[in-house]
Design a protein around this motif. Structure first.
Motif, mmCIF file in Angstrom:
data_model
loop_
_atom_site.group_PDB
_atom_site.id
_atom_site.type_symbol
_atom_site.label_atom_id
_atom_site.label_comp_id
_atom_site.label_asym_id
_atom_site.label_seq_id
_atom_site.Cartn_x
_atom_site.Cartn_y
_atom_site.Cartn_z
ATOM 1 N N ARG A 12 0.824 -1.215 0.000
ATOM 2 C CA ARG A 12 0.000 0.000 0.000
ATOM 3 C C ARG A 12 0.856 1.262 0.000
ATOM 4 O O ARG A 12 0.495 2.278 -0.592
ATOM 5 C CB ARG A 12 -0.916 -0.005 1.220
ATOM 6 N N HIS A 13 1.991 1.227 0.658
ATOM 7 C CA HIS A 13 2.832 2.416 0.799
ATOM 8 C C HIS A 13 4.067 2.363 -0.089
ATOM 9 O O HIS A 13 4.996 3.144 0.080
ATOM 10 C CB HIS A 13 3.236 2.597 2.260
ATOM 11 N N ARG A 14 4.073 1.473 -1.028
ATOM 12 C CA ARG A 14 5.203 1.339 -1.940
ATOM 13 C C ARG A 14 5.061 2.333 -3.083
ATOM 14 O O ARG A 14 3.968 2.624 -3.537
ATOM 15 C CB ARG A 14 5.210 -0.074 -2.503
ATOM 16 N N LYS A 15 6.174 2.835 -3.515
ATOM 17 C CA LYS A 15 6.169 3.702 -4.692
ATOM 18 C C LYS A 15 7.383 3.362 -5.526
ATOM 19 O O LYS A 15 8.444 3.029 -5.018
ATOM 20 C CB LYS A 15 6.167 5.179 -4.301
ATOM 21 N N LEU A 16 7.216 3.429 -6.828
ATOM 22 C CA LEU A 16 8.311 3.159 -7.736
ATOM 23 C C LEU A 16 8.836 4.483 -8.265
ATOM 24 O O LEU A 16 8.103 5.237 -8.886
ATOM 25 C CB LEU A 16 7.857 2.273 -8.894
ATOM 26 N N ASP A 17 10.076 4.764 -7.985
ATOM 27 C CA ASP A 17 10.710 5.984 -8.473
ATOM 28 C C ASP A 17 11.738 5.603 -9.518
ATOM 29 O O ASP A 17 12.683 4.873 -9.237
ATOM 30 C CB ASP A 17 11.430 6.718 -7.330
ATOM 31 N N ALA A 18 11.530 6.084 -10.707
ATOM 32 C CA ALA A 18 12.523 5.831 -11.742
ATOM 33 C C ALA A 18 13.750 6.673 -11.431
ATOM 34 O O ALA A 18 13.647 7.874 -11.239
ATOM 35 C CB ALA A 18 11.967 6.181 -13.105
ATOM 36 N N THR A 19 14.877 6.042 -11.346
ATOM 37 C CA THR A 19 16.121 6.764 -11.079
ATOM 38 C C THR A 19 17.081 6.460 -12.226
ATOM 39 O O THR A 19 17.816 5.481 -12.173
ATOM 40 C CB THR A 19 16.753 6.342 -9.745
ATOM 41 N N PRO A 20 17.029 7.253 -13.262
ATOM 42 C CA PRO A 20 17.913 6.985 -14.394
ATOM 43 C C PRO A 20 19.368 7.208 -13.998
ATOM 44 O O PRO A 20 19.667 7.942 -13.053
ATOM 45 C CB PRO A 20 17.465 8.011 -15.438
ATOM 46 N N PRO A 21 20.263 6.569 -14.721
ATOM 47 C CA PRO A 21 21.684 6.775 -14.430
ATOM 48 C C PRO A 21 22.066 8.245 -14.616
ATOM 49 O O PRO A 21 21.488 8.946 -15.434
ATOM 50 C CB PRO A 21 22.392 5.909 -15.478
ATOM 51 N N THR A 22 23.029 8.669 -13.851
ATOM 52 C CA THR A 22 23.490 10.049 -13.927
ATOM 53 C C THR A 22 24.348 10.256 -15.167
ATOM 54 O O THR A 22 24.786 9.295 -15.809
ATOM 55 C CB THR A 22 24.329 10.410 -12.685
ATOM 56 N N ARG A 23 24.605 11.511 -15.451
ATOM 57 C CA ARG A 23 25.474 11.863 -16.580
ATOM 58 C C ARG A 23 26.843 11.227 -16.405
ATOM 59 O O ARG A 23 27.408 10.665 -17.336
ATOM 60 C CB ARG A 23 25.586 13.385 -16.659
ATOM 61 N N GLU A 24 27.357 11.285 -15.181
ATOM 62 C CA GLU A 24 28.679 10.729 -14.905
ATOM 63 C C GLU A 24 28.700 9.219 -15.144
ATOM 64 O O GLU A 24 29.647 8.684 -15.725
ATOM 65 C CB GLU A 24 29.089 11.037 -13.466
ATOM 66 N N GLN A 25 27.664 8.516 -14.713
ATOM 67 C CA GLN A 25 27.611 7.075 -14.931
ATOM 68 C C GLN A 25 27.524 6.747 -16.425
ATOM 69 O O GLN A 25 28.173 5.818 -16.899
ATOM 70 C CB GLN A 25 26.412 6.469 -14.202
ATOM 71 N N LEU A 26 26.721 7.503 -17.161
ATOM 72 C CA LEU A 26 26.560 7.235 -18.585
ATOM 73 C C LEU A 26 27.855 7.513 -19.361
ATOM 74 O O LEU A 26 28.225 6.738 -20.245
ATOM 75 C CB LEU A 26 25.409 8.053 -19.156
ATOM 76 N N THR A 27 28.537 8.606 -19.035
ATOM 77 C CA THR A 27 29.798 8.884 -19.732
ATOM 78 C C THR A 27 30.857 7.850 -19.352
ATOM 79 O O THR A 27 31.697 7.495 -20.170
ATOM 80 C CB THR A 27 30.305 10.314 -19.449
ATOM 81 N N HIS A 28 30.793 7.359 -18.126
ATOM 82 C CA HIS A 28 31.709 6.309 -17.678
ATOM 83 C C HIS A 28 31.474 5.029 -18.483
ATOM 84 O O HIS A 28 32.422 4.396 -18.958
ATOM 85 C CB HIS A 28 31.496 6.057 -16.180
ATOM 86 N N ILE A 29 30.221 4.665 -18.657
ATOM 87 C CA ILE A 29 29.882 3.472 -19.440
ATOM 88 C C ILE A 29 30.335 3.649 -20.888
ATOM 89 O O ILE A 29 30.875 2.725 -21.495
ATOM 90 C CB ILE A 29 28.370 3.181 -19.364
#
Length: 160
Positions: A12-29
């Motif tokens: 009942r109290h669950r929520k899904l928050d989309a947390t996309p990768p950060t700019r730093e993580q994406l440039t690292h990948i």
């Protein structure tokens, strides 16, 4: 409380928050993708972007940067290219391509294998790009547990 009551409260109290990768993580990948196959395409990308920047502002539209990445044949999956360009695009829809090229150049990243957010395969990358953190709103959960037995959602169930 039974396991079923706990599961019901958490659901009942669950929520899904989309947390996309950060700019730093994406440039690292992106840097890791290049290093993995020893592909040094950053100078070619920089040259192509400078050629598109006829006004010499150091900024280009995101669509031009994406087209230059594809034209340079950088070894990125299209999902990474899209997420990467979106993460480096400012509010006006422009990309500082000089900074961008510095960020994806694996030779300028001394700790390139530290803190890898995913494996370097397309399935793992897709999972990271679509990740959602499962969080529980504990403030409302506790308020729900402390609520009166007359107005509580679980009134009469013996939970409160």
């Amino acid at each position: 409380m039974s396991n079923q009551h706990i599961a019901s409260l958490l659901h009942r109290h669950r929520k899904l928050d989309a947390t996309p990768p950060t700019r730093e993580q994406l440039t690292h990948i992106a840097a890791l993708y290049q290093k993995r196959i020893n592909f040094d395409g950053t100078p070619d990308l920089m040259s192509g972007l400078r050629g598109r920047d006829v006004e010499a502002k150091g900024m280009l539209p995101a669509s031009d940067v994406r087209a230059a990445i594809v034209a340079t044949r950088l070894p990125f999956p299209s999902s990474l290219t899209d997420a990467l360009v979106a993460s480096v695009t400012n509010a006006e829809g422009l990309v500082d391509y000089v900074q961008f090229c510095r960020e994806i150049d694996y030779r300028l990243r001394p700790n390139i294998h530290d803190h890898i957010p995913c494996q370097l395969d397309e399935a793992s990358l897709e999972a990271v790009l679509r990740q959602a953190q499962d969080q529980v709103d504990y403030v409302n959960l506790v308020a729900d547990l402390e609520g009166s037995t007359k107005t509580h959602h679980f009134a009469g169930s013996g939970v409160v």
